[in-house]
Design an enzyme around this catalytic site. Sequence first.
Site, PDB file in Angstrom:
ATOM      1  N   CYS A   1       0.821  -1.464   0.084  1.00 51.47           N
ATOM      2  CA  CYS A   1       0.277  -0.052  -0.276  1.00 51.47           C
ATOM      3  C   CYS A   1       1.284   1.396  -0.066  1.00 51.47           C
ATOM      4  O   CYS A   1       1.566   1.538  -1.200  1.00 51.47           O
ATOM      5  CB  CYS A   1      -0.763  -0.240   1.035  1.00 51.47           C
ATOM      6  SG  CYS A   1      -2.367   0.989   0.759  1.00 51.47           S
TER       7      CYS A   1
ATOM      8  N   HIS B   1      -3.907  -5.377   1.035  1.00 50.22           N
ATOM      9  CA  HIS B   1      -3.278  -5.979   2.480  1.00 50.22           C
ATOM     10  C   HIS B   1      -3.546  -7.050   2.400  1.00 50.22           C
ATOM     11  O   HIS B   1      -4.068  -8.017   2.808  1.00 50.22           O
ATOM     12  CB  HIS B   1      -3.715  -4.943   3.535  1.00 50.22           C
ATOM     13  CG  HIS B   1      -4.151  -3.360   3.686  1.00 50.22           C
ATOM     14  ND1 HIS B   1      -2.846  -3.000   4.490  1.00 50.22           N
ATOM     15  CD2 HIS B   1      -4.290  -2.751   2.427  1.00 50.22           C
ATOM     16  CE1 HIS B   1      -2.724  -1.824   4.170  1.00 50.22           C
ATOM     17  NE2 HIS B   1      -3.359  -1.801   3.647  1.00 50.22           N
TER      18      HIS B   1
ATOM     19  N   GLU C   1      -2.144  -8.917   4.781  1.00 54.85           N
ATOM     20  CA  GLU C   1      -2.090  -9.411   6.043  1.00 54.85           C
ATOM     21  C   GLU C   1      -3.496  -9.388   6.781  1.00 54.85           C
ATOM     22  O   GLU C   1      -3.585 -10.329   7.221  1.00 54.85           O
ATOM     23  CB  GLU C   1      -1.640  -8.132   7.190  1.00 54.85           C
ATOM     24  CG  GLU C   1      -2.030  -7.546   7.212  1.00 54.85           C
ATOM     25  CD  GLU C   1      -1.304  -6.042   5.791  1.00 54.85           C
ATOM     26  OE1 GLU C   1      -1.081  -5.185   6.141  1.00 54.85           O
ATOM     27  OE2 GLU C   1      -1.041  -6.264   4.857  1.00 54.85           O
TER      28      GLU C   1
END
Length: 509
Positions: free
Chosen positions: A79, A167, A169
Amino acid sequence: MKEKIIILDFGSQYTQLIARRVRELNVYCEIWPFSRSGSLDHTVRGVILSGSPASVLEEKRPVTDIGHIRGKVPLLGICYGAQLLTHQSGGTVLPSKHREYGRAKLAITDPDSRLFRGIENGTQVWMSHGDTITGLPGNFHITGSTGDIRTAAFEIRNEDTFGIQFHPEVHHTKEGSRLLYNFVVEICGCKQEWTPESFIEQTTRKLRAMIGDDSVVLGLSGGVDSSVAAVLLNRAIGKSLTSIFVDNGLLRKNEFEKVLDTYREMGLLVVGVRAGELFLKDLEGLTDPEMKRKSIGRNFIDIFEREARKIRNVKWLAQGTIYPDVIESVSVNGPSVTIKSHHNVGGLPDRMHLRVVEPLKLLFKDEVRRVGQALGIDPGIVNRHPFPGPGLAIRIIGEVTGEKVRLLQEVDDIFTGGLREFNLYDQVWQSAAILLPVRSVGVMGDERTYENVVALRAVTSTDGMTADWAHLPYEFLGTVSNRIINNVKGINRVVYDVSSKPPATIEWE
């Protein structure tokens, strides 16, 4: 530590989650403030650039020179990290016409990309950014796009440098763990040797070398962090460790006796100190949460110091500090605003001229639990819900009295016992009963009552930093409410807290 991944933190709320996902791959990683990027050494196998609430277009953006990392170790920008890579290399980043947030489908435009090996074309990813990469430098090429974003992922030719606008994660990126595996294991070449067993072996060896024949004192709380620290130290130095467990009169029902017996069965040398009357006396008249915490902390330190001075040749103070505490102390934004003071043995190292040993300071909470399991610690301690250092004092809103503590202990015992009975205990991160400074009218039998209200609180979380209220079954809540009202004289109403964190904290005080 033989090898590690470094995560440079630019202030993202997800930074710790990136680290947790890497650790789940049995690869050791550390979170560093972005300003530390110049101190990489030969143990670093790769670097991840985190996201950020800032924009690369802002004058006061968090920034570091990525040029000295590129080409030396593999690099993944997530990002903001991807936008910073682009911006510093001469590409174009512009504000998005509409903030791009939420689910998207990723079209993998380069099927040979090592970053996307084994990942399905069209996989779901999670976007959260206000800027968009609109132009790439000549040696960059696009490897993934979405319906709204042409440059959702890129690589730099002839270089192990990658950028993604989503993202990996977060839970909503369905194959995020596979992407991180591809980067950390396949591209960076990490061997996946970071396991509870390897941590125990390495840490006990270091503790023996560090402490030698000195004595160590540790304050036990009954919680998982201090318990695992004690057992780990006991394995390393045996009877050179003395633990002190203080009954402040604010523990759960019968907890002092139960936990003390468990510790002694585990072979720990534990000094149990009953001091409830002192703590309760000093709490008389106090209603402010911070004043209550400080009173309890002050008395704990005085008692701990008195008992610690009885130990021969004590040179070390052990603490159950874990990795989120360490990260907080070197926050990218500096020290955080104090929401509430924490119960700890602060000041004791200087007062007693002790050195501090923190055997768990590299671990997240879930890793502490796994280490505890590998050490064979009683599951009742390893899987225990977090319990605040000031105990029930901060679950009694207003002044604390012995009668209020007794009443709340009974309520808490019924609530916790019910969670276990209904097989809900391990589905909840933390549970609590809170005695409110409120009375309500009720009817019991043919009599009117005017008695206390108690609130029940249960949350789900992974690390306590954010939490959602637990959606407990109505049948369970109804059963527990009836049991409390029927069995705890002085309570005639039970309510359930449906607030999440943020904006509410997990504890009420």
